[in-house]
Write a protein that holds these residues in place. Structure first.
Motif, PDB file in Angstrom:
ATOM      1  N   ARG A 279      74.965   6.453  19.892  1.00 26.10           N
ATOM      2  CA  ARG A 279      76.226   5.778  20.230  1.00 26.10           C
ATOM      3  C   ARG A 279      76.609   5.972  21.698  1.00 26.10           C
ATOM      4  N   ARG A 280      75.988   6.947  22.364  1.00 26.42           N
ATOM      5  CA  ARG A 280      76.288   7.172  23.785  1.00 26.42           C
ATOM      6  C   ARG A 280      75.498   6.245  24.704  1.00 26.42           C
ATOM      7  N   GLY A 281      74.530   5.538  24.136  1.00 23.34           N
ATOM      8  CA  GLY A 281      73.840   4.536  24.921  1.00 23.34           C
ATOM      9  C   GLY A 281      72.499   4.974  25.474  1.00 23.34           C
ATOM     10  N   PRO A 282      71.863   4.103  26.273  1.00 22.01           N
ATOM     11  CA  PRO A 282      70.503   4.327  26.764  1.00 22.01           C
ATOM     12  C   PRO A 282      70.318   5.601  27.571  1.00 22.01           C
ATOM     13  N   GLY A 283      71.326   6.012  28.336  1.00 19.33           N
ATOM     14  CA  GLY A 283      71.174   7.224  29.149  1.00 19.33           C
ATOM     15  C   GLY A 283      70.944   8.446  28.288  1.00 19.33           C
ATOM     16  N   ALA A 284      71.785   8.614  27.268  1.00 20.72           N
ATOM     17  CA  ALA A 284      71.630   9.747  26.358  1.00 20.72           C
ATOM     18  C   ALA A 284      70.323   9.625  25.574  1.00 20.72           C
ATOM     19  N   GLY A 285      69.995   8.393  25.188  1.00 22.59           N
ATOM     20  CA  GLY A 285      68.756   8.180  24.454  1.00 22.59           C
ATOM     21  C   GLY A 285      67.531   8.530  25.284  1.00 22.59           C
ATOM     22  N   ALA A 286      67.548   8.177  26.564  1.00 25.49           N
ATOM     23  CA  ALA A 286      66.410   8.474  27.438  1.00 25.49           C
ATOM     24  C   ALA A 286      66.246   9.973  27.635  1.00 25.49           C
ATOM     25  N   ALA A 287      67.370  10.692  27.776  1.00 19.76           N
ATOM     26  CA  ALA A 287      67.306  12.147  27.946  1.00 19.76           C
ATOM     27  C   ALA A 287      66.728  12.806  26.701  1.00 19.76           C
ATOM     28  N   ALA A 288      67.178  12.352  25.532  1.00 17.82           N
ATOM     29  CA  ALA A 288      66.648  12.907  24.288  1.00 17.82           C
ATOM     30  C   ALA A 288      65.171  12.563  24.130  1.00 17.82           C
ATOM     31  N   PHE A 289      64.808  11.320  24.482  1.00 18.45           N
ATOM     32  CA  PHE A 289      63.423  10.879  24.338  1.00 18.45           C
ATOM     33  C   PHE A 289      62.477  11.743  25.165  1.00 18.45           C
ATOM     34  N   ALA A 290      62.891  12.105  26.376  1.00 20.26           N
ATOM     35  CA  ALA A 290      62.029  12.921  27.236  1.00 20.26           C
ATOM     36  C   ALA A 290      61.745  14.276  26.591  1.00 20.26           C
TER      37      ALA A 290
ATOM     38  N   LEU B 265      62.099  15.030  23.322  1.00 25.61           N
ATOM     39  CA  LEU B 265      61.377  14.818  22.071  1.00 25.61           C
ATOM     40  C   LEU B 265      59.894  14.546  22.330  1.00 25.61           C
ATOM     41  N   SER B 266      59.606  13.826  23.413  1.00 23.30           N
ATOM     42  CA  SER B 266      58.211  13.526  23.761  1.00 23.30           C
ATOM     43  C   SER B 266      57.447  14.799  24.089  1.00 23.30           C
ATOM     44  N   ASP B 267      58.111  15.744  24.748  1.00 19.68           N
ATOM     45  CA  ASP B 267      57.466  17.021  25.060  1.00 19.68           C
ATOM     46  C   ASP B 267      57.109  17.770  23.771  1.00 19.68           C
ATOM     47  N   ALA B 268      58.052  17.803  22.828  1.00 17.65           N
ATOM     48  CA  ALA B 268      57.795  18.485  21.557  1.00 17.65           C
ATOM     49  C   ALA B 268      56.691  17.779  20.779  1.00 17.65           C
ATOM     50  N   LEU B 269      56.700  16.452  20.825  1.00 17.78           N
ATOM     51  CA  LEU B 269      55.677  15.685  20.116  1.00 17.78           C
ATOM     52  C   LEU B 269      54.302  15.911  20.737  1.00 17.78           C
ATOM     53  N   GLU B 270      54.248  16.043  22.052  1.00 18.85           N
ATOM     54  CA  GLU B 270      52.971  16.329  22.716  1.00 18.85           C
ATOM     55  C   GLU B 270      52.451  17.710  22.313  1.00 18.85           C
TER      56      GLU B 270
ATOM     57  N   ASP C 245      55.917  25.216  14.701  1.00 14.85           N
ATOM     58  CA  ASP C 245      56.918  25.634  15.685  1.00 14.85           C
ATOM     59  C   ASP C 245      57.362  24.435  16.520  1.00 14.85           C
ATOM     60  N   ALA C 246      56.420  23.571  16.878  1.00 12.62           N
ATOM     61  CA  ALA C 246      56.770  22.365  17.625  1.00 12.62           C
ATOM     62  C   ALA C 246      57.576  21.399  16.763  1.00 12.62           C
ATOM     63  N   ASP C 247      57.299  21.364  15.474  1.00 10.79           N
ATOM     64  CA  ASP C 247      58.085  20.546  14.546  1.00 10.79           C
ATOM     65  C   ASP C 247      59.542  21.007  14.557  1.00 10.79           C
ATOM     66  N   ARG C 248      59.740  22.313  14.451  1.00 12.06           N
ATOM     67  CA  ARG C 248      61.098  22.862  14.499  1.00 12.06           C
ATOM     68  C   ARG C 248      61.769  22.506  15.821  1.00 12.06           C
ATOM     69  N   ALA C 249      61.010  22.618  16.924  1.00  9.89           N
ATOM     70  CA  ALA C 249      61.574  22.309  18.239  1.00  9.89           C
ATOM     71  C   ALA C 249      61.975  20.843  18.339  1.00  9.89           C
ATOM     72  N   PHE C 250      61.152  19.965  17.775  1.00  9.68           N
ATOM     73  CA  PHE C 250      61.449  18.526  17.811  1.00  9.68           C
ATOM     74  C   PHE C 250      62.808  18.249  17.187  1.00  9.68           C
TER      75      PHE C 250
ATOM     76  N   GLU D 166      56.081   9.642  12.184  1.00 10.62           N
ATOM     77  CA  GLU D 166      57.513   9.554  11.874  1.00 10.62           C
ATOM     78  C   GLU D 166      58.361  10.112  13.008  1.00 10.62           C
ATOM     79  N   HIS D 167      57.875  11.160  13.649  1.00  7.73           N
ATOM     80  CA  HIS D 167      58.594  11.693  14.809  1.00  7.73           C
ATOM     81  C   HIS D 167      58.619  10.681  15.956  1.00  7.73           C
ATOM     82  N   ARG D 168      57.504  10.004  16.159  1.00 10.09           N
ATOM     83  CA  ARG D 168      57.461   8.993  17.221  1.00 10.09           C
ATOM     84  C   ARG D 168      58.483   7.893  16.953  1.00 10.09           C
ATOM     85  N   ASP D 169      58.617   7.491  15.694  1.00  6.53           N
ATOM     86  CA  ASP D 169      59.583   6.443  15.353  1.00  6.53           C
ATOM     87  C   ASP D 169      61.015   6.900  15.657  1.00  6.53           C
ATOM     88  N   ILE D 170      61.332   8.148  15.344  1.00  7.13           N
ATOM     89  CA  ILE D 170      62.666   8.680  15.649  1.00  7.13           C
ATOM     90  C   ILE D 170      62.899   8.686  17.154  1.00  7.13           C
TER      91      ILE D 170
END
Length: 227
Positions: free
Chosen positions: A102-113, A115-120, A136-141, A186-190
């Protein structure tokens, strides 16, 4: 010489506790299995005394049940516990993605960065068949979404589910060799839904992921109480 890790410098009891707890949480010691002080002591190259102390600590945490002269039973995850944890996660994770999206693309981009690290980390762990690191990476994600939601109290509560969550993810993969790949998809989709600040997709992705985990643990999503 490389510096020793904290775990390597720890007492024998610390090392025994870390080893046995890790084996239980990752499913290497599955629920219902009887383990012995002697076997663990031999594996770790130590006496039985620190192993016995570790067993007592894990019994207090509800992970083991001790039987004199027989060993320790790894307490199975009960259906009620599975349901309670999934219900708690359903409430918390839907709240988190709602707040971010709900905060928009800026907040989404920050979270995505983040989340991408945890997914990697998960991808690397999966490639190396490192199940403990994967968990452990799952928990971090999932922790990222709660942190990015900005509610410290809920974030602390979510952290309190860490061991239960890790163990349940481990249990969910015990009979499914493809579970790692499913989790990462499923994590990538989130992550991508949050990147696009798409609220409905984000909520659907969270529900889909938790439904998948529920099914892997033998619990149907329609058995849950929640929004």
């Amino acid at each position: 010489m490389a510096a020793q890790t904290t775990r390597e410098r720890g007492t024998a009891k610390d090392r025994a506790l870390h080893y046995v707890k890790t084996q239980v949480l990752t499913g290497a010691f599955p629920g219902g299995e009887l383990i012995s002080e002697g076997d663990v002591a031999t594996t770790l190259g130590m006496s039985r005394t620190p192993v016995r102390e570790a067993f007592l600590r894990l019994e207090a945490e509800g992970l083991l049940r001790l039987y004199p002269q027989r060993g320790a039973l790894v307490v199975p995850v009960s259906p009620d516990e599975v349901r309670a944890v999934i219900e708690a996660r359903l409430v918390l994770e839907q709240f988190a993605v709602f707040q971010i999206a709900r905060r928009g693309p800026g907040a989404g981009a920050a979270a995505f960065a983040r989340l991408s690290d945890a997914l990697e980390r998960q991808r690397t762990a999966a490639a190396g068949a490192d199940w403990h690191e994967f968990l452990d990476a799952d928990r971090a994600f999932h922790g990222v979404t709660l942190e990015e939601a900005g509610n410290a109290i809920l974030c602390d509560f979510y952290s309190s589910l860490r061991d239960r969550q890790m163990r349940m993810v481990g249990e969910s993969a015990a009979s499914d060799p493809d579970r790692m790949a499913t989790i990462m998809d499923e994590h990538r989709d989130i992550a991508e839904a949050l990147r696009d600040a798409d609220l409905e997709r984000s909520l659907t992705a969270v529900r889909t992921h938790l439904a998948s985990t529920s099914r892997a643990l033998g619990l149907r999503m329609d058995q849950l109480e929640g929004p």
